[in-house]
Design a protein around this motif. Structure first.
Motif, mmCIF file in Angstrom:
data_model
loop_
_atom_site.group_PDB
_atom_site.id
_atom_site.type_symbol
_atom_site.label_atom_id
_atom_site.label_comp_id
_atom_site.label_asym_id
_atom_site.label_seq_id
_atom_site.Cartn_x
_atom_site.Cartn_y
_atom_site.Cartn_z
ATOM 1 N N GLU A 50 0.826 -1.209 0.000
ATOM 2 C CA GLU A 50 0.000 0.000 0.000
ATOM 3 C C GLU A 50 0.861 1.259 0.000
ATOM 4 O O GLU A 50 0.598 2.214 -0.738
ATOM 5 C CB GLU A 50 -0.945 -0.002 1.200
ATOM 6 C CG GLU A 50 -2.042 -1.039 1.113
ATOM 7 C CD GLU A 50 -2.842 -1.171 2.390
ATOM 8 O OE1 GLU A 50 -2.639 -0.364 3.332
ATOM 9 O OE2 GLU A 50 -3.686 -2.095 2.462
ATOM 10 N N TRP A 51 1.924 1.269 0.830
ATOM 11 C CA TRP A 51 2.816 2.429 0.888
ATOM 12 C C TRP A 51 3.545 2.611 -0.440
ATOM 13 O O TRP A 51 3.733 3.743 -0.896
ATOM 14 C CB TRP A 51 3.828 2.296 2.021
ATOM 15 C CG TRP A 51 3.275 2.588 3.385
ATOM 16 C CD1 TRP A 51 3.134 1.710 4.413
ATOM 17 C CD2 TRP A 51 2.799 3.843 3.886
ATOM 18 N NE1 TRP A 51 2.592 2.327 5.503
ATOM 19 C CE2 TRP A 51 2.383 3.654 5.213
ATOM 20 C CE3 TRP A 51 2.679 5.112 3.334
ATOM 21 C CZ2 TRP A 51 1.867 4.670 5.995
ATOM 22 C CZ3 TRP A 51 2.153 6.136 4.118
ATOM 23 C CH2 TRP A 51 1.760 5.908 5.429
ATOM 24 N N GLN A 52 3.970 1.515 -1.046
ATOM 25 C CA GLN A 52 4.662 1.618 -2.329
ATOM 26 C C GLN A 52 3.736 2.169 -3.411
ATOM 27 O O GLN A 52 4.153 2.969 -4.249
ATOM 28 C CB GLN A 52 5.222 0.254 -2.741
ATOM 29 C CG GLN A 52 6.437 -0.151 -1.948
ATOM 30 C CD GLN A 52 6.924 -1.544 -2.287
ATOM 31 O OE1 GLN A 52 6.162 -2.408 -2.703
ATOM 32 N NE2 GLN A 52 8.218 -1.768 -2.086
ATOM 33 N N GLU A 71 5.902 14.312 2.100
ATOM 34 C CA GLU A 71 5.105 13.088 2.216
ATOM 35 C C GLU A 71 5.855 11.886 1.643
ATOM 36 O O GLU A 71 5.811 10.795 2.206
ATOM 37 C CB GLU A 71 3.766 13.272 1.510
ATOM 38 C CG GLU A 71 2.766 12.185 1.838
ATOM 39 C CD GLU A 71 1.367 12.485 1.317
ATOM 40 O OE1 GLU A 71 0.551 11.548 1.338
ATOM 41 O OE2 GLU A 71 1.087 13.626 0.900
ATOM 42 N N LEU A 72 6.581 12.103 0.547
ATOM 43 C CA LEU A 72 7.391 11.022 -0.028
ATOM 44 C C LEU A 72 8.481 10.569 0.946
ATOM 45 O O LEU A 72 8.743 9.371 1.083
ATOM 46 C CB LEU A 72 8.026 11.472 -1.350
ATOM 47 C CG LEU A 72 7.120 11.459 -2.574
ATOM 48 C CD1 LEU A 72 7.788 12.161 -3.739
ATOM 49 C CD2 LEU A 72 6.749 10.032 -2.941
ATOM 50 N N GLN A 73 9.091 11.531 1.623
ATOM 51 C CA GLN A 73 10.111 11.178 2.620
ATOM 52 C C GLN A 73 9.493 10.387 3.769
ATOM 53 O O GLN A 73 10.083 9.402 4.247
ATOM 54 C CB GLN A 73 10.809 12.430 3.147
ATOM 55 C CG GLN A 73 11.728 13.071 2.141
ATOM 56 C CD GLN A 73 12.340 14.365 2.663
ATOM 57 O OE1 GLN A 73 11.922 14.903 3.691
ATOM 58 N NE2 GLN A 73 13.339 14.865 1.939
ATOM 59 N N LYS A 77 10.345 6.507 4.900
ATOM 60 C CA LYS A 77 10.683 6.108 6.274
ATOM 61 C C LYS A 77 9.810 4.938 6.717
ATOM 62 O O LYS A 77 10.290 3.987 7.339
ATOM 63 C CB LYS A 77 10.524 7.280 7.239
ATOM 64 C CG LYS A 77 11.602 8.320 7.112
ATOM 65 C CD LYS A 77 11.364 9.465 8.080
ATOM 66 C CE LYS A 77 12.368 10.579 7.887
ATOM 67 N NZ LYS A 77 12.116 11.713 8.770
ATOM 68 N N GLN A 78 8.517 5.007 6.399
ATOM 69 C CA GLN A 78 7.599 3.922 6.757
ATOM 70 C C GLN A 78 7.986 2.632 6.033
ATOM 71 O O GLN A 78 7.956 1.549 6.617
ATOM 72 C CB GLN A 78 6.156 4.306 6.416
ATOM 73 C CG GLN A 78 5.579 5.399 7.271
ATOM 74 C CD GLN A 78 5.429 4.969 8.717
ATOM 75 O OE1 GLN A 78 5.201 3.808 9.025
ATOM 76 N NE2 GLN A 78 5.563 5.920 9.627
ATOM 77 N N GLU A 83 10.349 -2.743 6.061
ATOM 78 C CA GLU A 83 11.371 -3.652 5.530
ATOM 79 C C GLU A 83 12.214 -4.232 6.664
ATOM 80 O O GLU A 83 12.508 -5.422 6.686
ATOM 81 C CB GLU A 83 12.250 -2.904 4.533
ATOM 82 C CG GLU A 83 13.145 -3.800 3.724
ATOM 83 C CD GLU A 83 12.394 -4.685 2.757
ATOM 84 O OE1 GLU A 83 12.856 -5.817 2.543
ATOM 85 O OE2 GLU A 83 11.345 -4.278 2.234
ATOM 86 N N THR A 84 12.570 -3.391 7.614
ATOM 87 C CA THR A 84 13.332 -3.868 8.774
ATOM 88 C C THR A 84 12.519 -4.874 9.579
ATOM 89 O O THR A 84 13.039 -5.913 9.997
ATOM 90 C CB THR A 84 13.735 -2.674 9.667
ATOM 91 O OG1 THR A 84 14.490 -1.759 8.889
ATOM 92 C CG2 THR A 84 14.550 -3.139 10.855
#
Length: 122
Positions: A50-52, A71-73, A77-78, A83-84
């Motif tokens: 969804e974020w992608q 917002e892109l930054q 970060k999200q 991913e982590t």
């Protein structure tokens, strides 16, 4: 060849029963943890997708205003956080424990054999 004799000692069977119950309870707890991790991984993967998608939609937006860049930054970060989380769910230190000690053991043996061969040759 005769099969080994089975002991019909009731006290031995009673001693094994608590061990079996403890092992069964441990397996059940492990299964619950695996199910929880699987559910969390699936949720994180869905959230990541969804974020992608949102990130791609913002990038496709032609005028890059400071608000869109911010917002892109935030989205990046999200995504990094997700991913982590996904990586940490797939790998744990416990899973690396055995290979680590094998490397230490065989690497140490290699060093010792090298010292022996060097002292023998030199």
């Amino acid at each position: 060849m005769k099969p080994p004799k089975k002991s019909h000692n009731p006290s031995a069977e009673e001693n094994q029963e608590p061990d079996f119950e403890q092992e069964l309870a441990q397996v059940e707890r492990s299964l619950i943890l695996i199910k929880e991790r699987y559910t969390q991984v699936k949720q994180d993967q869905q959230q990541k997708a969804e974020w992608q998608q949102k990130k791609q939609e913002l990038r496709d937006n032609k005028p890059q205003t400071p608000q869109i860049k911010a917002e892109l930054q935030q989205i990046q970060k999200q995504l990094d956080l997700l991913e982590t989380n996904l990586e940490s769910r797939l790998f744990s230190w416990r899973s690396l424990k055995k290979p680590f000690w094998q490397i230490v053991r065989f690497g140490g043996m290699g060093v010792i054999i090298g010292w022996i061969l060097r002292s023998w040759a030199g």
